[in-house]
Every structure is written in structure tokens, then in C-alpha cells.
Design a protein around this motif. Structure first.
Motif, short mmCIF file in Angstrom:
data_model
loop_
_atom_site.label_atom_id
_atom_site.label_comp_id
_atom_site.label_asym_id
_atom_site.label_seq_id
_atom_site.Cartn_x
_atom_site.Cartn_y
_atom_site.Cartn_z
N ALA A 132 0.99 -1.13 0.02
CA ALA A 132 0.01 0.14 -0.07
C ALA A 132 0.89 1.25 -0.03
CB ALA A 132 -0.79 0.02 1.10
N VAL A 133 2.03 1.15 0.73
CA VAL A 133 2.85 2.46 0.67
C VAL A 133 3.44 2.83 -0.76
CG1 VAL A 133 5.16 3.29 1.38
CG2 VAL A 133 3.43 2.52 3.16
N GLY A 134 3.86 1.55 -1.28
CA GLY A 134 4.37 1.70 -2.79
C GLY A 134 3.27 2.10 -3.79
N ALA A 135 2.28 1.80 -3.47
CA ALA A 135 0.81 2.11 -4.43
C ALA A 135 0.64 3.78 -4.08
CB ALA A 135 -0.21 1.39 -4.01
N VAL A 136 1.09 4.32 -2.86
CA VAL A 136 0.65 5.75 -2.68
C VAL A 136 1.71 6.26 -3.77
CG1 VAL A 136 0.94 7.54 -1.14
CG2 VAL A 136 -0.65 5.46 -0.49
N ILE A 137 3.07 5.82 -3.40
CA ILE A 137 4.09 6.42 -4.25
C ILE A 137 3.67 6.52 -5.59
CG2 ILE A 137 6.40 6.61 -4.87
CD1 ILE A 137 6.92 5.14 -1.91
N LEU A 138 3.28 5.49 -6.27
CA LEU A 138 2.79 5.43 -7.77
C LEU A 138 1.71 6.31 -7.96
CD1 LEU A 138 3.70 1.46 -8.37
CD2 LEU A 138 5.00 3.30 -8.81
N ASN A 139 0.82 6.14 -7.05
CA ASN A 139 -0.37 7.29 -7.23
C ASN A 139 -0.14 8.75 -7.40
OD1 ASN A 139 -2.22 4.86 -7.17
ND2 ASN A 139 -2.62 5.19 -4.98
N ARG A 140 1.07 8.86 -6.72
CA ARG A 140 1.48 10.20 -6.61
C ARG A 140 2.09 10.44 -7.97
NH1 ARG A 140 4.08 12.47 -1.02
NH2 ARG A 140 2.00 11.86 0.34
N VAL A 141 2.85 9.42 -8.54
CA VAL A 141 3.64 9.53 -9.96
C VAL A 141 2.63 9.92 -11.04
CG1 VAL A 141 4.78 8.36 -11.82
CG2 VAL A 141 5.51 8.24 -9.08
N THR A 171 8.03 11.28 -11.53
CA THR A 171 8.79 10.11 -11.69
C THR A 171 8.68 9.73 -10.21
OG1 THR A 171 10.74 11.46 -10.81
CG2 THR A 171 10.32 11.06 -13.29
N ILE A 172 9.25 8.44 -10.03
CA ILE A 172 9.38 7.82 -8.78
C ILE A 172 10.27 8.80 -7.85
CG2 ILE A 172 10.30 5.75 -7.35
CD1 ILE A 172 8.90 3.93 -9.20
N SER A 173 11.69 8.87 -8.37
CA SER A 173 12.63 9.61 -7.60
C SER A 173 12.10 11.08 -7.20
CB SER A 173 13.82 9.72 -8.38
OG SER A 173 13.64 10.26 -9.82
#
Length: 241
Positions: free
Chosen positions: A150-159, A167-169
Motif C-alpha cells: 500500500a505504501v508503494g501504491a501511494v508513491i505510484l499514485n502520486r507519480v 517520476t518515482i525519484s
């Protein structure tokens, strides 16, 4: 006999002139090629005195993320150098005011020096996947596997969101976005669980249901984050939009 010698002498003079011309042209070509080669190297490393579109990209990123308040003019001056140093200092990079390979990567700017990617990871490079896993590990290694995805998904949702860097970075290193960046835990090596969670998030599993934020209410200090609409709670993290 004299006429033959005269002709031979003229031939030698002409040949020498041609040889000199060829050498001069070759030297000019080498000089021009060397100049172009030097430019290509300089273009991959930005520092004070550099100019051009790549400098503009760096300035715009730093401005968007709150590190730079100057003009996006493509001129790498003192203010841009200070902004780069500020960004490097806050994100655990070598503080030299020079935008090299690592700083380019942290800014999410592709210099074309790396083409490594995996078809199973969509459009994300191996470096992206490693960084995503590092952030998951640093932010949620004590959480359940679902919580880590879920934490990874939040990062990707922001991208994917126009409200954040694309970008992820860029998302991870955005000023003040993640505690793990502020306290340096982003530099820890991820375990296999975090790597797997990163892959599952990239492959489309989103236990956060499209959330752009998450927080631990036991330690969160921002009153603003509590105003966000809660979507789900996984372990210690509240996921919100």
C-alpha cells in the motif's frame, strides 16, 4: 633531362601541398570532434557556468519542490548552485553543487545514460524499482506485507497525479514528503519482502484504493494530514485522499 627534373620538382611540391592540406583538414576535423565530445561530456555534468535546456530542467524541478526560488532561465549561477547543494544535503547526496549522475537520478531526470528496464516492471527502470523498494523498507518495514504494498501504491499514485512530480525519484525526494528521506533511512538496503512489495505495487496491486497520502496517527504532527478523508487503515498507517 632538366625538363624531367623540373616536372619532378613541381610534382613533389604539389604532393607536399596536398599532404599539408589533408593533414590540416584532418587536424581541424579532430579539433572539431574533440570540441563536440567535450560538449557531450559537459552536458552530462552540470555545474556553475553551465547553460542550456538541461539546466532549465534542473531549475524547474528544484523550483517545483521548493528548493529554488530564482528564475528558470537555463543559467547555472550562484543561486542555482546553492539550490542544488540544498537538495543534495537534504537527500543524502554528496554536497558539491554539481549535478552529476546521482543528482540527476534523484531529480528524476533521465540523461540517456541508462536504458536498463524490465518488461515486468512496466516503464520503470531497475533503479526506479530499487528506490521504490528502499522507500517501502524505510517507511513500512514493520508493517504487514499488504501494508508495505500500500505504501508503494501511494508513491505510484502520486507519480500518476498532476499534483506531484511524475517520476518515482521525484515523488520520493520531494521536499518534506517522506520521513525516511529526512532522517536518512532511505539509504538503507531493502530486504526481499520490500522488493516483492515494490513489484506488486508496480504490477497494479493497490491496497490503498487510489490514496495519495498515508500517515501514522500516533506520531503525525501535521494538523493538515488529519483533515484528509480516510479511505482505509492498514496496520499503523491511515491511508487518505
Amino acid at each position: 633531362m632538366k625538363k624531367i627534373l623540373a616536372v619532378s620538382a613541381l610534382t613533389l611540391v604539389f604532393a607536399a601541398a596536398c599532404t599539408f592540406g589533408v593533414l590540416f583538414a584532418a587536424q581541424s576535423a579532430v579539433a572539431n570532434t574533440g570540441s563536440g565530445y567535450s560538449f557531450a561530456i559537459d552536458a552530462a555534468v552540470l555545474k556553475k557556468g553551465s547553460t542550456g535546456s538541461e539546466v532549465k530542467k534542473v531549475q524547474q524541478k528544484l523550483k517545483n519542490w521548493g528548493y529554488y526560488s530564482g528564475s528558470v532561465d537555463g543559467i547555472y549561477g550562484s543561486q542555482t548552485k546553492k539550490a542544488v547543494e540544498y537538495f543534495q544535503r537534504k537527500n543524502g547526496l554528496s554536497v558539491d553543487g554539481i549535478v552529476g549522475k546521482q543528482t540527476f537520478a534523484a531529480l528524476g531526470i533521465n540523461t540517456g545514460s541508462s536504458s536498463s528496464s524490465s518488461s515486468s516492471n512496466g516503464n520503470y527502470s531497475n533503479a526506479d524499482m530499487q528506490l521504490l523498494a528502499r522507500c517501502i523498507y524505510a517507511e513500512a518495514r514493520g508493517e504487514s506485507y499488504t501494508g508495505q504494498v500500500a505504501v508503494g501504491a501511494v508513491i505510484l499514485n502520486r507519480v500518476k497525479s498532476p499534483k506531484f512530480p511524475n517520476t518515482i525519484s521525484g515523488v520520493i525526494y520531494q521536499k518534506g514528503a517522506f520521513t525516511a528521506v529526512s532522517d536518512g533511512q532511505i539509504n538503507l538496503s531493502p530486504d526481499q519482502t520490500a522488493m516483492n512489495a515494490a513489484k506488486d505495487a508496480v504490477n497494479g496491486w493497490d491496497p490503498s484504493y487510489g490514496c495519495l497520502y498515508y500517515y501514522n496517527p500516533a506520531v503525525a504532527t501535521s494538523s493538515w494530514i488529519f483533515s484528509r478523508e480516510t479511505v482505509t487503515v492498514i496496520g499503523k498507517h491511515v491511508f487518505a485522499i
